[in-house]
Design an enzyme around this catalytic site. Structure first.
Site, mmCIF file in Angstrom:
data_model
loop_
_atom_site.group_PDB
_atom_site.id
_atom_site.type_symbol
_atom_site.label_atom_id
_atom_site.label_comp_id
_atom_site.label_asym_id
_atom_site.label_seq_id
_atom_site.Cartn_x
_atom_site.Cartn_y
_atom_site.Cartn_z
ATOM 1 N N TYR A 1 3.009 8.568 -31.859
ATOM 2 C CA TYR A 1 3.634 9.278 -32.979
ATOM 3 C C TYR A 1 2.572 10.075 -33.728
ATOM 4 O O TYR A 1 1.806 9.532 -34.512
ATOM 5 C CB TYR A 1 4.328 8.312 -33.929
ATOM 6 C CG TYR A 1 5.405 7.446 -33.307
ATOM 7 C CD1 TYR A 1 6.001 7.781 -32.092
ATOM 8 C CD2 TYR A 1 5.825 6.279 -33.938
ATOM 9 C CE1 TYR A 1 6.978 6.979 -31.525
ATOM 10 C CE2 TYR A 1 6.812 5.478 -33.378
ATOM 11 C CZ TYR A 1 7.385 5.826 -32.176
ATOM 12 O OH TYR A 1 8.359 5.021 -31.615
ATOM 13 N N HIS B 1 4.834 0.780 -24.378
ATOM 14 C CA HIS B 1 5.871 1.743 -24.781
ATOM 15 C C HIS B 1 6.779 2.148 -23.618
ATOM 16 O O HIS B 1 7.993 2.267 -23.780
ATOM 17 C CB HIS B 1 5.193 2.974 -25.377
ATOM 18 C CG HIS B 1 6.025 3.698 -26.376
ATOM 19 N ND1 HIS B 1 5.488 4.504 -27.358
ATOM 20 C CD2 HIS B 1 7.366 3.771 -26.561
ATOM 21 C CE1 HIS B 1 6.453 5.019 -28.098
ATOM 22 N NE2 HIS B 1 7.601 4.590 -27.625
ATOM 23 N N SER C 1 17.054 3.387 -33.026
ATOM 24 C CA SER C 1 18.168 4.336 -33.126
ATOM 25 C C SER C 1 19.526 3.636 -33.236
ATOM 26 O O SER C 1 20.482 3.994 -32.537
ATOM 27 C CB SER C 1 18.172 5.303 -31.932
ATOM 28 O OG SER C 1 17.008 6.099 -31.922
ATOM 29 N N PRO C 2 19.652 2.638 -34.123
ATOM 30 C CA PRO C 2 20.927 1.933 -34.254
ATOM 31 C C PRO C 2 22.032 2.804 -34.848
ATOM 32 O O PRO C 2 23.215 2.453 -34.770
ATOM 33 C CB PRO C 2 20.591 0.770 -35.199
ATOM 34 C CG PRO C 2 19.457 1.295 -36.031
ATOM 35 C CD PRO C 2 18.643 2.127 -35.073
ATOM 36 N N GLY D 1 22.566 5.768 -33.715
ATOM 37 C CA GLY D 1 22.854 6.749 -32.664
ATOM 38 C C GLY D 1 22.122 8.055 -32.836
ATOM 39 O O GLY D 1 22.684 9.125 -32.591
ATOM 40 N N ARG D 2 20.844 7.969 -33.247
ATOM 41 C CA ARG D 2 20.023 9.157 -33.512
ATOM 42 C C ARG D 2 20.699 10.062 -34.550
ATOM 43 O O ARG D 2 20.676 11.281 -34.451
ATOM 44 C CB ARG D 2 19.728 9.925 -32.224
ATOM 45 C CG ARG D 2 18.939 9.086 -31.230
ATOM 46 C CD ARG D 2 18.619 9.857 -29.972
ATOM 47 N NE ARG D 2 17.975 8.991 -28.990
ATOM 48 C CZ ARG D 2 16.667 8.776 -28.913
ATOM 49 N NH1 ARG D 2 15.861 9.369 -29.766
ATOM 50 N NH2 ARG D 2 16.166 7.975 -27.995
ATOM 51 N N GLY D 3 21.310 9.418 -35.527
ATOM 52 C CA GLY D 3 21.917 10.142 -36.632
ATOM 53 C C GLY D 3 23.393 10.445 -36.458
ATOM 54 O O GLY D 3 24.090 10.731 -37.434
ATOM 55 N N PHE D 4 23.890 10.377 -35.227
ATOM 56 C CA PHE D 4 25.291 10.707 -34.975
ATOM 57 C C PHE D 4 26.221 9.803 -35.781
ATOM 58 O O PHE D 4 27.234 10.244 -36.343
ATOM 59 C CB PHE D 4 25.615 10.581 -33.483
ATOM 60 C CG PHE D 4 26.334 11.775 -32.927
ATOM 61 C CD1 PHE D 4 27.371 12.373 -33.619
ATOM 62 C CD2 PHE D 4 25.975 12.304 -31.703
ATOM 63 C CE1 PHE D 4 28.032 13.474 -33.099
ATOM 64 C CE2 PHE D 4 26.625 13.411 -31.166
ATOM 65 C CZ PHE D 4 27.664 13.996 -31.875
ATOM 66 N N SER E 1 25.815 8.459 -38.534
ATOM 67 C CA SER E 1 25.727 8.597 -39.988
ATOM 68 C C SER E 1 26.975 9.277 -40.538
ATOM 69 O O SER E 1 27.290 9.165 -41.722
ATOM 70 C CB SER E 1 24.496 9.414 -40.384
ATOM 71 O OG SER E 1 24.662 10.776 -39.988
#
Length: 338
Positions: free
Chosen positions: A66, A135, A215-216, A218-221, A223
């Site tokens: 990162y 990773h 990503s619980p 869904g990568r923002g979906f 939200s």
């Protein structure tokens, strides 16, 4: 707000808050913008880490890739003077050279394990790492070699717990026989249940290995805040993910609308419902955010109780095996569940 509850992660003695904090988006990556296309603010990120600690959320997740390296250094600033109050998880494997550049290779060799550990210790400003993950699997190096080298670091006191990220059942079993694994990290959400479908979660349960779900939301979906493709910045990496493209995008929006109805009935957000679902499934989610407001909402998700009827209803909206689109492009998918 009340202090977040603590849970056991795996069977090797590590106790963590029920919701961790994914720090990937908190620091600038190579170039002007971070991976999600928004300029990162260091002070805002540090304030979020400090607020998380106040609420008992002391489990921070990072990785040397990162930035590269910038995220570990940011965390070092945030935890300075309070190292013993935090649980730090970091990862290695995407090879970073001596000029702090990515080489494009995955390196799990014993030599690189030691080099990566020492570098992360320096970047984090600490003399031990609470949870250290590979990773991605280095297919050119036997997992026995990689985990054996990580086990040596445990003996030296530089690592306290060992984890793997995005690996398959056979790799988990082989690695666990070399040195007990505390956790495996993988993407897991209402929109991404492949590891449940192909038996990886069964393997973890059989061995007493915890699942850390990144990503619980869904990568923002999940939200509920992304309603059209234009809601993503032009340089947002998610634009390249099949889940966010074409007709699939709009079909997924319809699923989110159904989930939102259920969330509103409970007077919570769709993001909180998504996080609570992961917790109810017995796993530790690490939603990423750099905003205090979102952090507080994420931690509050640990107080939401979902019964079997709630789980059944959610999983009827997005049944196991649903095609919501792949989480990575073709190259990325070749690196998971190995």
């Amino acid at each position: 707000m009340t202090q977040i509850k603590q849970v056991k992660l795996g069977s090797q003695g590590l106790v963590v808050p029920a919701v961790g904090l994914g720090c990937m988006g908190m620091s600038k990556w190579a170039g002007e913008y971070d991976i999600y296309g928004k300029s990162a603010d260091e002070n805002e990120s540090i304030a979020t880490i400090h607020r998380s600690l106040e609420l008992g959320g002391n489990f921070l997740d990072t990785a040397d890739v990162y930035g590269p390296l910038a995220n570990e250094r940011l965390i070092a600033k945030a935890i300075k003077g309070n190292r013993e109050k935090y649980l730090i998880a970091t990862k290695f494997g995407f090879e970073v050279d001596d000029n702090e550049q990515l080489t494009g290779k995955i390196n799990g060799s014993s030599e690189y394990v030691r080099k990566a550990v020492e570098r992360s210790l320096k970047n984090l400003g600490t003399d031990y790492i609470d949870l250290y993950y590979l990773h991605r699997l280095d297919t050119g190096t036997p997992i026995e070699e990689t985990v054996g080298a990580m086990a040596d670091m445990v003996k030296e006191g530089k690592i306290r717990h060992i984890g793997l990220s995005e690996v398959g059942s056979q790799t988990i079993q082989i690695a666990h026989a070399i040195h007990p694994l505390t956790a495996v990290q993988s993407e897991f959400s209402l929109f991404e249940r492949n590891i449940e479908e192909i038996g990886i979660i069964d393997t973890l349960n059989e061995l007493g290995v915890g699942l850390v779900a990144y990503s619980p939301i869904g990568r923002g979906f999940l939200s509920g805040e992304i309603l059209k493709p234009e809601d993503l910045p032009e340089n947002d990496s998610r634009r390249g993910m099949p889940r966010y493209q074409g007709e699939r995008f709009f079909k997924n929006i319809e699923l989110v609308k159904e989930i939102k109805i259920m969330a509103e009935e409970k007077s919570i957000t769709t993001a909180q419902l998504a996080i609570a679902w992961v917790i109810a499934k017995g796993h530790v989610p690490i939603p990423g955010t750099r905003k205090v407001k979102n952090l507080e909402a994420n931690i509050a998700s640990a107080e939401i109780v979902l019964g079997s009827e709630d789980l059944d209803r959610l999983e009827s909206i997005v049944p196991l095996g649903s095609d919501v689109g792949a989480r990575y492009d073709e190259a990325g998918m070749k690196m998971v569940n190995l």
